[in-house]
Design an enzyme around this catalytic site. Structure first.
Site, mmCIF file in Angstrom:
data_model
loop_
_atom_site.group_PDB
_atom_site.id
_atom_site.type_symbol
_atom_site.label_atom_id
_atom_site.label_comp_id
_atom_site.label_asym_id
_atom_site.label_seq_id
_atom_site.Cartn_x
_atom_site.Cartn_y
_atom_site.Cartn_z
ATOM 1 N N ASP A 73 0.819 -1.218 0.000
ATOM 2 C CA ASP A 73 0.000 0.000 0.000
ATOM 3 C C ASP A 73 0.851 1.265 0.000
ATOM 4 O OD1 ASP A 73 -2.604 1.046 -0.186
ATOM 5 O OD2 ASP A 73 -2.647 1.525 1.953
ATOM 6 N N ASP A 87 -3.626 -4.633 -5.176
ATOM 7 C CA ASP A 87 -2.922 -3.355 -5.393
ATOM 8 C C ASP A 87 -1.449 -3.507 -5.723
ATOM 9 O OD1 ASP A 87 -5.335 -2.171 -4.819
ATOM 10 O OD2 ASP A 87 -4.730 -1.366 -2.877
ATOM 11 N N ASP A 114 -12.149 0.543 5.549
ATOM 12 C CA ASP A 114 -10.993 0.921 4.739
ATOM 13 C C ASP A 114 -9.988 1.750 5.517
ATOM 14 O OD1 ASP A 114 -12.051 -0.241 2.383
ATOM 15 O OD2 ASP A 114 -13.292 1.528 2.055
#
Length: 447
Positions: free
Chosen positions: A108, A146, A295
């Protein structure tokens, strides 16, 4: 770690080094049933909060569905036994678990979900332990959300190291379990172009060590947009046999008007998990991101929030139409609900009848349940119908496929609950909207 486990891991590492590119895998069979773990954050919350007014809706809409099981907390101890516990339980039910690997180095790019393995050597060792627990039955692996979409924080060498670890992971997983299907990160339709994402996927080894791509994980793009996007990515890759899976866990109302990604209000769960997508290139619609796990704005990233979950359940929708397909674990489509709180009976003949009740309600919506019970007879297939008296509209159904034309609602069984034995019953549920009053239908017909 025992000698046997060490030997197995060594064998897997050797296989990953020597493996040649894999032949194109067979398509994921339609009708593949996915594993619902009984030990999830939402399941624990529902069990611990039976008197919470939000619990029935969260239980019926979210907890009842199979979801991704995330391996996101890095530890140097191999996760073999944790993986094995899941795969053994899934195999015993004849179902395929959805395992999400989320351990990549510099995960991330330091954002709300930062973490992961401290080095690529540590990551590779963790993958070896993960693969050793996969068994030999079907399993879906969502490899590093991701990891290929968000690489702006990496220099050229760091990108090359990431690509190498992802390719190696696919090889090791397949060497451990040839029945495993490994999907690589395609981002989503509002991020990178299909050509850009395909270049990254190719560099990460998807054409030799993967079975396809995944999109929309933890996002809200519509199903139709994601089908078009993933098909474009697959077209850019040009490798026969690769498919796509799409996360529909939170796209029932599409993206927020401002494209906010962090727990935006007004979103809803989407199409239920199913391998019957109606599209030969789309292997499955899945709930990869467990609905209700925040989130980082509605709560700490990855932590279950009943407020977030309840809002997602209230706003359930179909995710913006790709082709319809029956859901193997409880379909979404237009399903029926009504009000009144009490049951209304309908004749079915042969000692069987259907009853209707409102299980829970909120400002402009409610959850309904219909139970078909037999006493002195049995059914091999059924149809239940009713007319809504006050303009109610179904938004989602589970354990049945329901359609609505005007006031008339018709529901038929999904693949596994069409038979009702003498002395037995089946129940299906739905969410519906209403404006003003919410009276129950006068008659519920069972045929």
């Amino acid at each position: 770690m025992g000698v046997l486990a060490c030997a197995l891991i060594a064998a897997l590492v050797g296989a990953s080094v020597l493996a040649s590119p894999r032949e194109a895998a067979a398509e994921l069979p339609q009708g593949t049933a996915f594993y619902r773990s009984p030990d999830t954050q939402v399941a624990r919350w529902v069990a611990q909060n039976p008197d919470d007014a939000r619990a029935p809706l969260i239980r019926d809409v979210i907890d009842a569905r199979p979801q991704g099981i995330w391996f996101a907390a890095y530890a140097s101890t191999p996760p073999t036994s944790d993986v094995r516990e899941i795969t053994d339980a899934a195999a015993a039910q004849g179902r395929a678990p959805i395992l999400v690997v989320y351990q990549m180095v510099n995960r991330d790019c330091g954002g709300a979900s930062s973490g992961g393995a401290p080095s690529h050597a540590a990551y590779d060792a963790w993958i070896d332990g993960f693969a050793a627990g996969l068994g030999d039955d079907p399993v879906l692996v969502i490899l590093e959300p991701d990891s290929l979409s968000l690489i702006t924080c990496l220099n050229a060498q760091q990108r090359a190291d990431r690509y190498a670890s992802l390719s190696r992971a696919g090889s090791v997983i397949h060497a451990a379990n040839p029945e495993a299907r490994v999907y690589f990160d395609a981002g989503h339709s509002n991020w990178n172009s299909p050509a850009t994402q395909a270049d990254r996927l190719r560099s990460a080894g998807v054409t030799s060590n993967g079975d396809g791509v995944f999109s929309n994980v933890s996002n809200f793009r519509t199903t139709a947009d994601e089908v078009a996007y993933t098909r474009a990515v697959l077209g850019q890759l040009g490798t026969p046999g690769l498919g796509a899976v799409i996360d529909t866990s939170r796209n029932g109302q599409g993206p927020a008007p401002d494209d906010e990604w962090c727990d935006p209000p007004g979103r809803g769960v989407g199409r239920a998990p199913t391998s019957d997508t109606g599209d030969e290139r789309i292997d499955a619609f899945l709930w990869v991101k467990p609905p209700g796990e925040a989130d980082g704005c509605g709560g700490p990233a990855g932590q279950f929030s009943p407020a977030v979950a309840h809002a997602l359940a209230q706003n359930a929708g179909d995710g913006g139409g790709a082709s319809d397909g029956g859901a193997s674990d409880g379909g979404t489509s237009d399903g029926g609900t009504s009000d009144g709180g009490a049951s209304t009976g309908g004749g079915g003949g042969e000692g069987c009848a259907a009853s209707y009740r409102v299980a829970s309600s909120w400002n402009n919506g409610f959850t309904g349940e219909v139970t078909i019970a037999c006493d002195g007879g049995s059914l091999d297939g059924w149809t239940v119908g009713w007319d809504f008296p006050a303009g109610q509209r179904i938004t989602q159904a589970w354990n049945a496929t329901c359609s609505q034309s005007g006031a008339a609602v018709t529901c038929v069984p999904v693949s596994w609950n069409g038979a009702v034995p003498d002395g037995g019953s089946v129940t299906f549920g739905f969410n519906a909207s209403h404006s003003g009053s919410n009276p129950a239908p006068a008659v519920v017909e069972l045929t």
